[in-house]
Design an enzyme around this catalytic site. Structure first.
Site, PDB file in Angstrom:
ATOM      1  N   SER A  10      43.023  38.185  36.166  1.00 41.18           N
ATOM      2  CA  SER A  10      42.559  39.544  36.400  1.00 41.18           C
ATOM      3  C   SER A  10      43.585  40.545  35.891  1.00 41.18           C
ATOM      4  O   SER A  10      44.736  40.556  36.348  1.00 41.18           O
ATOM      5  CB  SER A  10      42.327  39.781  37.897  1.00 41.18           C
ATOM      6  N   HIS A  35      39.324  38.643  33.306  1.00 47.64           N
ATOM      7  CA  HIS A  35      38.579  39.298  34.382  1.00 47.64           C
ATOM      8  C   HIS A  35      38.956  40.776  34.430  1.00 47.64           C
ATOM      9  O   HIS A  35      40.134  41.126  34.503  1.00 47.64           O
ATOM     10  CB  HIS A  35      38.913  38.617  35.714  1.00 47.64           C
ATOM     11  N   ASP A  37      38.395  44.187  36.509  1.00 50.06           N
ATOM     12  CA  ASP A  37      37.960  44.783  37.767  1.00 50.06           C
ATOM     13  C   ASP A  37      37.709  46.273  37.585  1.00 50.06           C
ATOM     14  O   ASP A  37      38.629  47.037  37.275  1.00 50.06           O
ATOM     15  CB  ASP A  37      39.011  44.574  38.852  1.00 50.06           C
ATOM     16  N   MET A  39      36.564  49.707  39.386  1.00 44.81           N
ATOM     17  CA  MET A  39      36.448  50.329  40.705  1.00 44.81           C
ATOM     18  C   MET A  39      36.235  51.832  40.550  1.00 44.81           C
ATOM     19  O   MET A  39      36.813  52.456  39.665  1.00 44.81           O
ATOM     20  CB  MET A  39      37.711  50.072  41.524  1.00 44.81           C
ATOM     21  N   HIS A  68      33.715  42.760  36.486  1.00 44.27           N
ATOM     22  CA  HIS A  68      33.363  42.764  37.907  1.00 44.27           C
ATOM     23  C   HIS A  68      33.242  44.222  38.358  1.00 44.27           C
ATOM     24  O   HIS A  68      34.238  44.934  38.465  1.00 44.27           O
ATOM     25  CB  HIS A  68      34.450  42.023  38.695  1.00 44.27           C
ATOM     26  N   MET A  70      32.810  46.947  40.930  1.00 47.09           N
ATOM     27  CA  MET A  70      32.918  47.357  42.332  1.00 47.09           C
ATOM     28  C   MET A  70      32.607  48.841  42.396  1.00 47.09           C
ATOM     29  O   MET A  70      33.478  49.675  42.664  1.00 47.09           O
ATOM     30  CB  MET A  70      34.322  47.029  42.861  1.00 47.09           C
ATOM     31  N   MET A 139      33.853  36.961  46.980  1.00 43.24           N
ATOM     32  CA  MET A 139      35.134  37.594  47.249  1.00 43.24           C
ATOM     33  C   MET A 139      35.852  36.839  48.363  1.00 43.24           C
ATOM     34  O   MET A 139      35.293  36.621  49.434  1.00 43.24           O
ATOM     35  CB  MET A 139      34.937  39.053  47.658  1.00 43.24           C
ATOM     36  N   GLY A 144      39.042  45.798  46.398  1.00 38.71           N
ATOM     37  CA  GLY A 144      39.632  47.119  46.265  1.00 38.71           C
ATOM     38  C   GLY A 144      41.084  47.137  45.842  1.00 38.71           C
ATOM     39  O   GLY A 144      41.545  48.094  45.237  1.00 38.71           O
ATOM     40  N   PHE A 145      41.817  46.061  46.146  1.00 37.62           N
ATOM     41  CA  PHE A 145      43.234  46.020  45.821  1.00 37.62           C
ATOM     42  C   PHE A 145      43.648  44.610  45.429  1.00 37.62           C
ATOM     43  O   PHE A 145      43.101  43.629  45.943  1.00 37.62           O
ATOM     44  CB  PHE A 145      44.091  46.466  47.021  1.00 37.62           C
ATOM     45  N   GLY A 146      44.618  44.497  44.533  1.00 39.59           N
ATOM     46  CA  GLY A 146      45.175  43.200  44.184  1.00 39.59           C
ATOM     47  C   GLY A 146      46.243  42.777  45.173  1.00 39.59           C
ATOM     48  O   GLY A 146      46.703  43.559  45.996  1.00 39.59           O
ATOM     49  N   GLY A 147      46.606  41.502  45.106  1.00 41.41           N
ATOM     50  CA  GLY A 147      47.722  40.998  45.902  1.00 41.41           C
ATOM     51  C   GLY A 147      47.422  40.758  47.364  1.00 41.41           C
ATOM     52  O   GLY A 147      48.351  40.628  48.175  1.00 41.41           O
ATOM     53  N   ASP A 178      37.373  35.028  43.908  1.00 41.49           N
ATOM     54  CA  ASP A 178      38.242  36.129  43.511  1.00 41.49           C
ATOM     55  C   ASP A 178      38.975  36.676  44.733  1.00 41.49           C
ATOM     56  O   ASP A 178      38.351  37.188  45.653  1.00 41.49           O
ATOM     57  CB  ASP A 178      37.388  37.232  42.872  1.00 41.49           C
ATOM     58  N   GLY A 179      40.318  36.544  44.700  1.00 38.43           N
ATOM     59  CA  GLY A 179      41.139  37.125  45.757  1.00 38.43           C
ATOM     60  C   GLY A 179      42.074  36.117  46.399  1.00 38.43           C
ATOM     61  O   GLY A 179      41.618  35.150  46.996  1.00 38.43           O
ATOM     62  N   GLY A 200      45.025  37.147  39.802  1.00 35.49           N
ATOM     63  CA  GLY A 200      45.681  38.332  39.267  1.00 35.49           C
ATOM     64  C   GLY A 200      47.178  38.279  39.420  1.00 35.49           C
ATOM     65  O   GLY A 200      47.905  37.905  38.501  1.00 35.49           O
ATOM     66  N   SER A 201      47.663  38.633  40.615  1.00 36.86           N
ATOM     67  CA  SER A 201      49.109  38.669  40.846  1.00 36.86           C
ATOM     68  C   SER A 201      49.732  37.284  40.734  1.00 36.86           C
ATOM     69  O   SER A 201      50.902  37.156  40.351  1.00 36.86           O
ATOM     70  CB  SER A 201      49.408  39.280  42.217  1.00 36.86           C
TER      71      SER A 201
END
Length: 227
Positions: A10, A35, A37, A39, A68, A70, A139, A144-147, A178-179, A200-201
């Site tokens: 991501s 990916h 994201d 938003m 994706h 959102m 999800m 809404g946020f990474g990490g 995802d997440g 992602g992270s």
């Protein structure tokens, strides 16, 4: 049916000052999809990127771009993402009353179509659109946020979805997660029935991205212990 396993870094966690180099690097290390994201600050409390980023990424990587959304009223904006070159598009069931119509917009453009579900959203919303799905994005954190930290309850959700898809003759529908995906949670989700692993992270924040992608690949090939 052979179990498909794909890694999708991501770019939400990438360095946007050198995004092209970041994407080229992870693709060179074996990433399958990229990916993206999107938003809007309404469906989720963050604002990220739009179709122009997809269009630009299309010029720097041959890898499929997994968009994706959102955002509220995704059906309004999907044609722009299709035009920009998205390889797959998912939107949230919670964001539109017109799930079937929105899937048709995507599929008629010969783009992979998926529905995304928040951690607390029931699988039942998919019951009457199973024939229209190429994939489902589950999800494993709140969007809404990474990490964020992986939500263990989503393991059973993926298991239930995989069983449902298999029993109803929809085994070819992919499950994307995802997440909070890393070498531990990816293995658990692989065993639960997931096919596509968004990280992602875990990838972009790693000191050695090649090693991390290799570890993710090993985890989704062999499974891992429950977190």
């Amino acid at each position: 049916m052979e179990f498909l396993r794909l890694i999708a870094p991501s770019i939400l966690s990438a360095n946007f000052a050198k995004l092209g180099d970041e994407v080229t690097e992870v693709v060179g290390y074996g990433a399958d999809w990229i990916h993206v994201d999107v938003m809007d600050g309404q469906f989720v409390p963050n604002i990220t990127m739009g179709p122009i980023v997809v269009e630009w990424l299309k010029t720097v990587t041959p890898s499929p771009l997994d968009v994706h959304l959102m955002i509220v009223s995704p059906e309004i904006y999907i044609p722009e993402f299709i035009k920009a070159g998205a390889g797959s598009i998912s939107f949230h069931a919670e964001a539109t009353p017109h799930i079937h119509r929105t899937l048709q917009i995507i599929r008629e453009a010969h783009v992979r179509a998926g529905v995304a579900l928040n951690p607390s959203t029931s699988l039942n919303v998919l019951e009457y659109v199973l024939d229209d799905l190429d994939f489902v994005l589950i999800m494993t954190v709140n969007p809404g946020f990474g990490g964020q930290k992986f939500i263990p309850a989503t393991v059973a959700k993926v298991q239930k979805l995989r069983e449902w898809l298999d029993v109803t003759g929809h085994a070819d529908v992919l499950i994307e997660v995802d997440g909070g995906i890393n070498e531990t949670t990816a293995g658990v989700m692989r065993e639960a029935g997931a096919n596509v692993f968004v990280a992602g992270s875990a990838i972009f924040g790693a000191p050695n991205r090649q090693t991390t992608i290799n570890q993710l690949r090993e985890a989704i090939e062999n499974g891992a212990q429950r977190p």
